[in-house]
Every structure is written in C-alpha cells, then in structure tokens.
Design a protein around this motif. Sequence first.
Motif, PDB file in Angstrom:
ATOM      1  N   PRO A   9      36.619  40.939  28.971  1.00 20.74           N
ATOM      2  CA  PRO A   9      37.038  40.919  30.506  1.00 20.74           C
ATOM      3  C   PRO A   9      36.186  40.290  31.296  1.00 20.74           C
ATOM      4  N   GLY A  10      36.165  39.403  32.159  1.00 21.07           N
ATOM      5  CA  GLY A  10      35.411  38.706  32.813  1.00 21.07           C
ATOM      6  C   GLY A  10      34.324  37.870  32.286  1.00 21.07           C
ATOM      7  N   LYS A  13      36.937  33.519  30.700  1.00 16.37           N
ATOM      8  CA  LYS A  13      38.144  32.734  30.021  1.00 16.37           C
ATOM      9  C   LYS A  13      38.855  32.023  30.801  1.00 16.37           C
ATOM     10  N   GLY A  14      39.140  32.621  31.905  1.00 11.51           N
ATOM     11  CA  GLY A  14      40.187  32.027  32.772  1.00 11.51           C
ATOM     12  C   GLY A  14      39.592  30.648  33.545  1.00 11.51           C
ATOM     13  N   THR A  15      38.240  30.861  33.845  1.00 11.44           N
ATOM     14  CA  THR A  15      37.644  29.771  34.657  1.00 11.44           C
ATOM     15  C   THR A  15      37.623  28.548  33.572  1.00 11.44           C
ATOM     16  N   THR A  31      48.345  35.277  29.739  1.00 10.52           N
ATOM     17  CA  THR A  31      49.377  36.324  29.750  1.00 10.52           C
ATOM     18  C   THR A  31      48.936  37.471  31.073  1.00 10.52           C
ATOM     19  N   ARG A  36      50.848  39.353  36.065  1.00 14.52           N
ATOM     20  CA  ARG A  36      50.803  39.800  37.639  1.00 14.52           C
ATOM     21  C   ARG A  36      51.783  39.173  38.432  1.00 14.52           C
ATOM     22  N   GLN A  57      44.595  49.543  30.258  1.00 12.37           N
ATOM     23  CA  GLN A  57      44.881  49.459  28.717  1.00 12.37           C
ATOM     24  C   GLN A  57      45.721  48.227  28.684  1.00 12.37           C
ATOM     25  N   VAL A  59      48.779  46.205  27.386  1.00 11.55           N
ATOM     26  CA  VAL A  59      50.298  46.097  27.507  1.00 11.55           C
ATOM     27  C   VAL A  59      50.800  45.914  26.012  1.00 11.55           C
ATOM     28  N   GLY A  85      43.971  34.970  27.092  1.00  9.67           N
ATOM     29  CA  GLY A  85      44.335  36.569  27.173  1.00  9.67           C
ATOM     30  C   GLY A  85      45.523  36.774  26.130  1.00  9.67           C
ATOM     31  N   ARG A  88      45.540  39.080  21.657  1.00 14.76           N
ATOM     32  CA  ARG A  88      44.121  40.262  21.964  1.00 14.76           C
ATOM     33  C   ARG A  88      44.433  41.323  20.998  1.00 14.76           C
ATOM     34  N   GLN A  92      49.161  40.566  17.352  1.00 12.82           N
ATOM     35  CA  GLN A  92      49.399  39.585  18.194  1.00 12.82           C
ATOM     36  C   GLN A  92      48.857  38.118  17.493  1.00 12.82           C
ATOM     37  N   ARG A 127      34.510  39.140  41.973  1.00 11.45           N
ATOM     38  CA  ARG A 127      35.522  38.085  41.798  1.00 11.45           C
ATOM     39  C   ARG A 127      36.658  38.387  42.950  1.00 11.45           C
ATOM     40  N   TYR A 137      37.449  32.853  42.397  1.00 11.25           N
ATOM     41  CA  TYR A 137      36.547  32.716  42.743  1.00 11.25           C
ATOM     42  C   TYR A 137      35.349  33.789  42.362  1.00 11.25           C
ATOM     43  N   ARG A 171      38.326  48.641  30.594  1.00  9.72           N
ATOM     44  CA  ARG A 171      38.698  47.436  29.700  1.00  9.72           C
ATOM     45  C   ARG A 171      37.760  47.003  28.712  1.00  9.72           C
ATOM     46  N   LYS A 199      25.308  31.173  30.985  1.00 14.20           N
ATOM     47  CA  LYS A 199      24.893  30.096  31.653  1.00 14.20           C
ATOM     48  C   LYS A 199      25.718  29.823  32.744  1.00 14.20           C
TER      49      LYS A 199
HETATM   50  P1  AP5 Z   1      37.050  34.904  34.768  1.00 15.44           P
HETATM   51  O1  AP5 Z   1      37.253  33.375  34.261  1.00 15.44           O
HETATM   52  O2  AP5 Z   1      38.428  35.502  35.800  1.00 15.44           O
HETATM   53  O3  AP5 Z   1      37.124  35.684  33.636  1.00 15.44           O
HETATM   54  P2  AP5 Z   1      38.142  36.157  32.622  1.00 15.44           P
HETATM   55  O4  AP5 Z   1      37.569  36.224  31.273  1.00 15.44           O
HETATM   56  O5  AP5 Z   1      39.314  35.375  32.755  1.00 15.44           O
HETATM   57  O6  AP5 Z   1      38.363  37.545  33.182  1.00 15.44           O
HETATM   58  P3  AP5 Z   1      39.888  38.515  33.207  1.00 15.44           P
HETATM   59  O7  AP5 Z   1      39.332  39.719  33.831  1.00 15.44           O
HETATM   60  O8  AP5 Z   1      40.991  37.645  33.858  1.00 15.44           O
HETATM   61  O9  AP5 Z   1      40.137  38.669  31.751  1.00 15.44           O
HETATM   62  P4  AP5 Z   1      40.789  39.758  31.005  1.00 15.44           P
HETATM   63  O10 AP5 Z   1      40.845  39.310  29.736  1.00 15.44           O
HETATM   64  O11 AP5 Z   1      40.433  41.215  31.208  1.00 15.44           O
HETATM   65  O12 AP5 Z   1      42.191  40.054  32.278  1.00 15.44           O
HETATM   66  P5  AP5 Z   1      43.875  39.276  31.857  1.00 15.44           P
HETATM   67  O13 AP5 Z   1      44.135  38.804  33.422  1.00 15.44           O
HETATM   68  O14 AP5 Z   1      43.768  38.254  30.580  1.00 15.44           O
HETATM   69  O15 AP5 Z   1      35.567  35.068  35.587  1.00 15.44           O
HETATM   70  C1  AP5 Z   1      35.558  36.507  36.123  1.00 15.44           C
HETATM   71  C2  AP5 Z   1      34.509  36.133  37.212  1.00 15.44           C
HETATM   72  O16 AP5 Z   1      33.269  35.640  36.912  1.00 15.44           O
HETATM   73  C3  AP5 Z   1      35.162  35.371  38.380  1.00 15.44           C
HETATM   74  O17 AP5 Z   1      34.631  35.661  39.699  1.00 15.44           O
HETATM   75  C4  AP5 Z   1      34.403  34.052  37.883  1.00 15.44           C
HETATM   76  O18 AP5 Z   1      34.194  33.137  39.180  1.00 15.44           O
HETATM   77  C5  AP5 Z   1      32.901  34.272  37.704  1.00 15.44           C
HETATM   78  N1  AP5 Z   1      32.528  33.492  36.341  1.00 15.44           N
HETATM   79  C6  AP5 Z   1      32.892  32.935  35.613  1.00 15.44           C
HETATM   80  N2  AP5 Z   1      32.323  32.292  34.973  1.00 15.44           N
HETATM   81  C7  AP5 Z   1      31.070  32.442  35.204  1.00 15.44           C
HETATM   82  C8  AP5 Z   1      29.934  31.958  34.907  1.00 15.44           C
HETATM   83  N3  AP5 Z   1      29.554  30.902  33.864  1.00 15.44           N
HETATM   84  N4  AP5 Z   1      28.718  32.278  35.755  1.00 15.44           N
HETATM   85  C9  AP5 Z   1      28.996  33.224  36.728  1.00 15.44           C
HETATM   86  N5  AP5 Z   1      30.033  33.539  37.060  1.00 15.44           N
HETATM   87  C10 AP5 Z   1      31.277  33.206  36.439  1.00 15.44           C
HETATM   88  O19 AP5 Z   1      44.533  40.710  31.652  1.00 15.44           O
HETATM   89  C11 AP5 Z   1      44.634  41.908  32.712  1.00 15.44           C
HETATM   90  C12 AP5 Z   1      45.694  42.879  32.009  1.00 15.44           C
HETATM   91  O20 AP5 Z   1      46.695  42.375  31.439  1.00 15.44           O
HETATM   92  C13 AP5 Z   1      44.771  43.404  30.595  1.00 15.44           C
HETATM   93  O21 AP5 Z   1      44.071  44.576  30.977  1.00 15.44           O
HETATM   94  C14 AP5 Z   1      46.076  43.847  29.879  1.00 15.44           C
HETATM   95  O22 AP5 Z   1      46.436  45.282  30.502  1.00 15.44           O
HETATM   96  C15 AP5 Z   1      47.057  42.881  30.539  1.00 15.44           C
HETATM   97  N6  AP5 Z   1      47.198  41.787  29.222  1.00 15.44           N
HETATM   98  C16 AP5 Z   1      46.991  40.496  29.191  1.00 15.44           C
HETATM   99  N7  AP5 Z   1      47.193  39.829  28.388  1.00 15.44           N
HETATM  100  C17 AP5 Z   1      47.629  40.709  27.436  1.00 15.44           C
HETATM  101  C18 AP5 Z   1      47.849  40.780  25.978  1.00 15.44           C
HETATM  102  N8  AP5 Z   1      47.960  39.550  25.355  1.00 15.44           N
HETATM  103  N9  AP5 Z   1      48.049  41.910  25.292  1.00 15.44           N
HETATM  104  C19 AP5 Z   1      48.245  42.988  26.063  1.00 15.44           C
HETATM  105  N10 AP5 Z   1      47.865  43.221  27.412  1.00 15.44           N
HETATM  106  C20 AP5 Z   1      47.528  42.135  27.979  1.00 15.44           C
END
Ligand code: AP5
Length: 214
Positions: A9-10, A13-15, A31, A36, A57, A59, A85, A88, A92, A127, A137, A171, A199
């Motif tokens: 997480p973080g 991946k999304g970026t 996902t 959301r 946790q 889903v 995402g 996971r 899946q 974030r 952001y 997480r 990087k």
């Molecule tokens: P960002 O790009 O937002 O990171 P990310 O890896 O996408 O982080 P997420 O928190 O969205 O991932 P996640 O997998 O926990 O959450 P998800 O939404 O999938 O970057 C993070 C921050 O860093 C930002 O501010 C960005 O600007 C900055 N940044 C990025 N790159 C950088 C760099 N190189 N240098 C500096 N800064 C940088 O899931 C949320 C929840 O949904 C889960 O916990 C779960 O409950 C549920 N869920 C979602 N999918 C599933 C699934 N398949 N199965 C079960 N539950 C699920």
Amino acid sequence: MKVIMLGAPGAGKGTQAKRLAQEFSIPHISTGDIFRANIKGGTELGKKAQGYMDAGQLVPDELVCDLVVDRIAQEDARNGYVLDGFPRTIPQAEALEAALKKKGENVDYAVNIDVPDEAIVDRMSGRRACTNCGATYHIVYNAPKIADVCDVCGNKLIIRDDDKPETVLNRLSVYHKQTQPLIDYYEERGLVVNVDGTKDMDAVFAEILEKIGK
Ligand code: AP5
C-alpha cells in the motif's frame, strides 16, 4: 497489453497505473477506487466493503473476483488494461488466470513496485485524494497547485480514512501475509518486472517503460 500492478500500500501503484493506462490508451481498473465509489454511492457492495477497508483488512475474495472478471470483459478493455489492487490474494490470481484462460489470454506483465516499509508511512501521511475525479497528490512529492484543491476538477481534497498511521501499519501487515506471495506466483510464470519505487515518480515510470520494452 494486460498489466498487473503489485506492491505494498502506498508504493505508487495507482500513480504509475494511471500513467501506463494513458500511455497505452487502455483503462486503469482500480478495485480500491471501485469500492470507494460504491461506499460514496451508498450501494450494497459499498456497505459490505466499508468495514474491511476502514480496518485495513482485505474485502473477501467473493466480493472482488466476479466484479473484476465482469469489468475486464467490457468493450473498453478489449485491447488490455492496467489492474491496480487486483489480484491481492492467490485465490484472486487463480480466478483471473482461469477467466483469461477461457479466452486463450494471459497477463503480459506483473509490475512490482518495491518500496521499503519505512518509506510507506511517510507517503501515506502526505497523500491527498480527490473523491470526485480520483486524482491523487502528495503534499511534498506531488503537491496540488492550490493546497487541498484538485488541479483537475477543483474539488476539495481529502485524507483517506485508511491512511491513518495505525491503519497503514495494519495494511502493511496484511500486504506481507496475503499479497506479497503473489510475487512468487507471477515469478513462477516469468511475468514479474521489478522496479525501484523509491525513486521519483518520473524515474519510476521511465524504469517501467524501459523494462516492458517501450
Ligand atoms: P499511490 O500511487 O496512491 O500508491 P498506491 O500503491 O496506489 O497506494 P494505495 O494506498 O492506493 O494502495 P492500496 O493497495 O493499499 O489501496 P487500494 O486503494 O488498492 O501513492 C501513495 C502516495 O505516495 C501518494 O500521495 C503519491 O502521490 C505518492 N507517491 C507515489 N509514487 C511516489 C514516488 N515515486 N515518490 C514519492 N511519492 C510518491 O485498496 C484500499 C482497500 O480496498 C484495501 O485495503 C482493501 O480493504 C480494499 N481492496 C482493494 N482491492 C482489493 C482486493 N483486490 N481484494 C480485497 N480487498 C481489496
């Protein structure tokens, strides 16, 4: 091209998924964003997912797999997609593989963005997210032009409920137990592309493109 994004997480991946989707003109399917949006819309799926998400946790698989299999069958995904995402968990990944196999298809790359745990809490605490258009952001590394206002749509930015430090630690623990084994799963299939996620964002993107041969 069909790409899966792996990483903590973080990790970013999304970026990077958004950039890849734009580069290859394919949809970015997150996902987390789908859940959301369902929570915001007050749907049954959103109600079921919210408690798990707020606690950091996962889903349950049965709420996720059919949803993604249906999504990737839609017309806009016929030339590929970036899955962010999902998968996971191993079940899946198996569900995705089975759905693709029926069509004689396979994933092309599993991009693993590697960032150590120590850097993750800092990233999450900075974030800011737009609940209207989905833009993300960071207050230091990718700040909006006006504090707390989305550059794209002008909406007010929020801190995600699951970005509180105690939830982030949970997480991370869930990631190491349930999602990290996917790296081996895709290594066995020869699909993993490892990228140094510490990087800056442009350098990470350049490394991904270089390693997938673009
Ligand atoms: P960002 O790009 O937002 O990171 P990310 O890896 O996408 O982080 P997420 O928190 O969205 O991932 P996640 O997998 O926990 O959450 P998800 O939404 O999938 O970057 C993070 C921050 O860093 C930002 O501010 C960005 O600007 C900055 N940044 C990025 N790159 C950088 C760099 N190189 N240098 C500096 N800064 C940088 O899931 C949320 C929840 O949904 C889960 O916990 C779960 O409950 C549920 N869920 C979602 N999918 C599933 C699934 N398949 N199965 C079960 N539950 C699920």
